[in-house]
Every structure is written in C-alpha cells, then in structure tokens.
Design an enzyme around this catalytic site. Structure first.
Site, PDB file in Angstrom:
ATOM      1  N   ASN A 172       0.874  -1.156   0.266  1.00 53.93           N
ATOM      2  CA  ASN A 172       0.043   0.091  -0.084  1.00 53.93           C
ATOM      3  C   ASN A 172       0.858   1.232  -0.007  1.00 53.93           C
ATOM      4  OD1 ASN A 172      -2.879   1.383   0.352  1.00 53.93           O
ATOM      5  ND2 ASN A 172      -1.236   2.080   2.177  1.00 53.93           N
ATOM      6  N   ILE A 175      -0.135   8.839   1.683  1.00 49.76           N
ATOM      7  CA  ILE A 175       0.376  10.035   2.026  1.00 49.76           C
ATOM      8  C   ILE A 175       0.056  10.365   3.352  1.00 49.76           C
ATOM      9  CG2 ILE A 175       0.543  12.497   1.628  1.00 49.76           C
ATOM     10  CD1 ILE A 175       0.372  11.886  -1.179  1.00 49.76           C
ATOM     11  N   TRP A 190      -0.904   7.618  11.050  1.00 49.87           N
ATOM     12  CA  TRP A 190      -1.798   6.776  10.477  1.00 49.87           C
ATOM     13  C   TRP A 190      -3.101   6.835  11.372  1.00 49.87           C
ATOM     14  CZ3 TRP A 190       2.316   2.218  10.836  1.00 49.87           C
ATOM     15  CH2 TRP A 190       2.914   2.295   9.763  1.00 49.87           C
ATOM     16  N   GLU A 237      -1.757   0.913  -5.163  1.00 53.68           N
ATOM     17  CA  GLU A 237      -1.822   2.125  -5.964  1.00 53.68           C
ATOM     18  C   GLU A 237      -0.893   2.261  -7.099  1.00 53.68           C
ATOM     19  OE1 GLU A 237      -3.470   2.545  -1.915  1.00 53.68           O
ATOM     20  OE2 GLU A 237      -1.536   1.633  -2.860  1.00 53.68           O
ATOM     21  N   ASP A 286      -3.497  21.568  10.030  1.00 50.51           N
ATOM     22  CA  ASP A 286      -4.119  20.742   9.201  1.00 50.51           C
ATOM     23  C   ASP A 286      -4.927  21.134   7.843  1.00 50.51           C
ATOM     24  OD1 ASP A 286      -4.403  18.050   8.361  1.00 50.51           O
ATOM     25  OD2 ASP A 286      -4.733  17.280  10.568  1.00 50.51           O
TER      26      ASP A 286
END
Length: 467
Positions: A172, A175, A190, A237, A286
């Site tokens: 996997n 980002i 994560w 991906e 964020d």
C-alpha cells in the site's frame, strides 16, 4: 508521454512559464509556507527554492496546486477525460454494466489488471545512487519545513509511505504526515481508517516485532498523486498509476526492507515501526483549517536512507482550504465518479467543495435533478459547517411561516426551517474538549516576507502590498 520523474515535471513547468526559481536565501521554518501560500492564492507558479538557509538541497513546492498543473502532472487533457476513459474500460471489462454490488466492487480490481499497467521491476535505480546507514542516517540533512507557527516541529508533508499487508503481501502507498522527532525517528500519522494503520494493527495481531516501512519522496508525479487515491485495501496504488500512465511504474527492491520502492524517487527512507510503540505527535496545521492537537501515534525508525546524488526535496503545506491538496483531491473526485456510478447509477455528478476537505461535505446531482447541479461555489459557511457541525446537538428545527413559493412543505405558507450552529462551542454548551485554533501565519513572518518580496524576485507576479 508521462513524466519519468519529478525533474522532468519541473523542467516541463519551467518551460511553460509555470515555475519560478527563488535564488534569494529563504528560511525553511515558516518562510517557505508564507511565500508559497501567497503565490497559491494568486494562482502563481510552482516554486523551486534553490538557497534554503542551512542546506545545499533545493525545495520544490506548489507542484500540483492548479487544475492545469494537475492535468500536466497526470498527462491528461482534464480529469473528466480520464474519467471517461475509465468508464469505457469498465464497460469493456464487464461486457456491459455489472449487476450486483459485489460484482460492481470487483470490477475495479479486474479493471486495473488490464493491459500493461503492472509495475516493472528494475535492479538499478536513481533513488539508490547514494546509500546511507548507521550514524550517517540523519533526517536533518534534508530541508524539512515547519509549516505553521504552532506546529510541533518540522514535518515531512509529501511522503509516499509504503507498507505491506502482513497477511496478503499486497503493498500500500499512502500520504501520511511525518513529524520529525530527531535525526532518525518520526511520527507516523496513520489515522484509524487508513490502510497503513490496518497493516500496523495486523502486525500487532500476528505478534510481529515490527512492520517494515519505506518512504519515497519525489518521483513520478502520477505515482505521488496515486498515494492519495482512496483505493480498496487489496489494490496496489501503483496499478492505478500504471493505468493513468498507460505504462507500468518502475519499482526497485529497497536495500534493507522487503518492499518495492519507486525507482525514480529523489529520496527513500527505510525502516520500521514497532506495534504498540507510540509517541505524542502534533499539533499540526491541518487541512481542516485548524490545528490538529497532539495525540499518540506510531514511531517510524529510519535505519537507511538512499537518495540521488543531488536530490530535490518536494514538500507541501495544508491549512484553511483551498491549499494544494484541494487540486489533488478534485482529480480524485472526477476519476472516481464512474466507480461511484457503478454502485449508484442514479448519480449524475458530484462536487466535493474545498471547504469540506473531501470527507465532510459532498454535493450530489442525481437523475431527477438537472446535470451539473452540484457545480456550486461554497465558501466560509461551507467550511465552518463542514468542520464545526455535530448533528446531534447543532441542528435546530423550528416551525413557522414560510415563503409562498416553498413547495417542500405539505401545507402552504407554513412549514419548518432548519438552522445549523457552526460556531465555536464552549463548556457552557457541553463542549469540554479543547477547541483547536484557526491556522494563521504569525505577523512577524508575514512582515518579514513582505519586506523581502522584491529580493525574492516575485514583484512581477504579485506586489507584496497586494496580497
């Protein structure tokens, strides 16, 4: 033709007048964010900082923050054209519209295995021209930026984090931000629903003493974007990247972990996380427009660094939308629309506004409405509502007079209205958590950058007083 690596893409942007080299000295702490943010808001070019104070490595930023740049990066006319190609492939693979939800979901897996989309394994790669181990491993050799004033420290913000499912062996790529703790450890952000976190939990369930991890910085722009794509856990991906490129991505075995890494990356970090080992990570400015506050997350131990001889360090920053992740996400929205239609064929169009940060708000146009209904332009209200709303307490319904033309009510001229309380809540309203502050650059950095604007050579793009 797809770009082989980040360097080809940067050269292409420069050739088309959409990249500016900055030769004046710039501080990686806050200054790069402030300069890049001003250019982003003005639809300015991508930036390559060639004189980062304390480092001999250039920093590339704003590489994807416009529709034209995303089209170039993915070698497409536009995202809708790519979506149409995907839709045609779905019909070809299925031999007609698939029936049943399970079959529809399986279509994606079969689709991306068609043609020459599989990754290609090579034995020698530019990303391994220099190999550093032991005491030579030092994350502080890289110009890792501190994005916002209240950030807990410098963050790696555009990593392609590579893990392998301990049970299936499927890799996997995701980002996830990485706070630098010291010269050989970082946080690994994560979130619970991310595939990397699933691999982490699976390692703990198997009582593995560690989960091997590799992190790629730079490389093929399609591969970078693919790391942000919301694919099912059992789909690599790089297969999606191969579909978009119409040729497989070149991968090379990592030097010290059992993982395949992008051969044309600029920098590779190799190491591991230990199930159960966590450390306080954050705060971080964020993409919600607020700081995410400090919480425990896994620790990534870097044991080996491989890189090119003269690498370019790619980075990004997020904050109150829109920032660069908005343009990356809009491609996801368009490309995945055909897959949504597989499950919900009545959907005509969707729009995920910037203010909803791609998981709080979606506008949907269905067949009983006109096509393109979702093409709206929300702003402050949408951003606040998408982030501040707790439906259990913040929806206000009241009966009363309504407009004569309101046809939704079962009785004329009388019905109900809904209000949304999207304000900041306090203890007197039952909110006892700490409310995160808005992300804003410090006045000191804003003034410093304004004073140096001419020195940076950016007056022809936007004047410092007009930002």
């Amino acid at each position: 033709m797809p770009f082989k690596d980040l360097r080809e893409y940067i050269a292409f942007l420069e050739h088309h007048g959409d990249l500016r080299r900055i030769t004046a000295p710039v501080d990686p702490e806050l200054e790069i964010t402030e300069i890049a943010h001003r250019l982003l808001r003005a639809d300015g070019p991508a930036l390559l900082f060639e004189n980062v104070i304390g480092f001999d490595m250039p920093v590339a930023v704003n590489l994807f923050c416009s529709h034209r740049r995303m089209n170039w990066a993915l070698d497409m006319d536009n995202a809708d054209a790519l979506a149409s190609r995907l839709e045609s492939m779905i019909e070809m693979v299925q031999g007609g519209p698939p029936s049943g939800i399970v079959n529809k979901l399986r279509t994606l897996g079969r689709l991306i295995h068609v043609g020459s989309f599989q990754p290609k394994t090579v034995r020698q790669a530019p990303c391994q021209e220099v190999v550093l181990t032991g005491e030579d491993v030092n994350l502080y050799q890289f110009p890792i930026i501190k994005c916002w004033p209240m950030d807990a420290g410098p963050y790696i913000t555009l990593p392609l984090v590579i893990t392998k499912d301990p049970n299936t062996g499927v890799q996997n790529y995701g980002i996830y931000r990485m706070q630098v703790f010291d010269q050989s450890t970082t946080g690994m952000h994560w979130q619970t629903h991310k595939v990397g976190a699933r691999h982490y939990r699976a390692s703990g369930d198997r009582e593995d003493d560690r989960l091997e991890v590799a992190v790629a910085l730079g490389g093929d722009p399609v591969a970078i974007w693919s790391g942000s794509a919301p694919l099912p856990p059992d789909i690599d991906e790089m297969l999606l990247a191969g579909f978009i490129r119409d040729e497989g991505v070149e991968l090379v075995p990592a030097k010290t972990v059992d993982l395949m890494v992008p051969a044309h990356a600029e920098i590779i970090l190799e190491g591991y996380v230990i199930p159960g080992e966590e450390r306080l990570e954050g705060p971080f400015g964020d993409h919600t427009g607020y700081y995410s506050l400090a919480e425990p997350y896994p620790v990534f131990h870097v044991t080996t660094i491989t890189r090119r001889h003269s690498p370019i360090y790619p980075t990004t920053f997020v904050g109150r939308p829109p920032t660069e992740d908005y343009w990356m996400g809009k491609v996801t929205e368009r490309v995945f629309l055909p897959l949504i239609r597989l499950i919900l064929p009545e959907v005509v169009d969707i729009n995920m506004p910037a203010e909803g940060i791609f998981h709080n708000l979606v506008l949907v146009s269905v067949k009983k409405e006109y096509p393109g209904q979702a093409r709206k332009n929300p702003s402050e209200v949408a951003w606040r509502v998408a982030n501040n709303l707790n439906p259990g307490t913040d929806l206000i319904i009241a009966d009363g007079p309504i407009d004569d033309l309101d046809v939704a009510s079962p009785t004329p001229r009388f019905g109900s209205k809904m209000g949304i309380d999207a304000t900041r809540k306090g203890p007197d309203e039952g909110y006892h958590r700490e409310w995160p502050p808005d992300i804003e650059m410090s006045e000191e950095i804003q003034q410093r950058v304004s004073r140096r604007w001419s020195e940076l050579g950016l007056d022809d793009l936007i004047p410092s007083h007009g930002i």
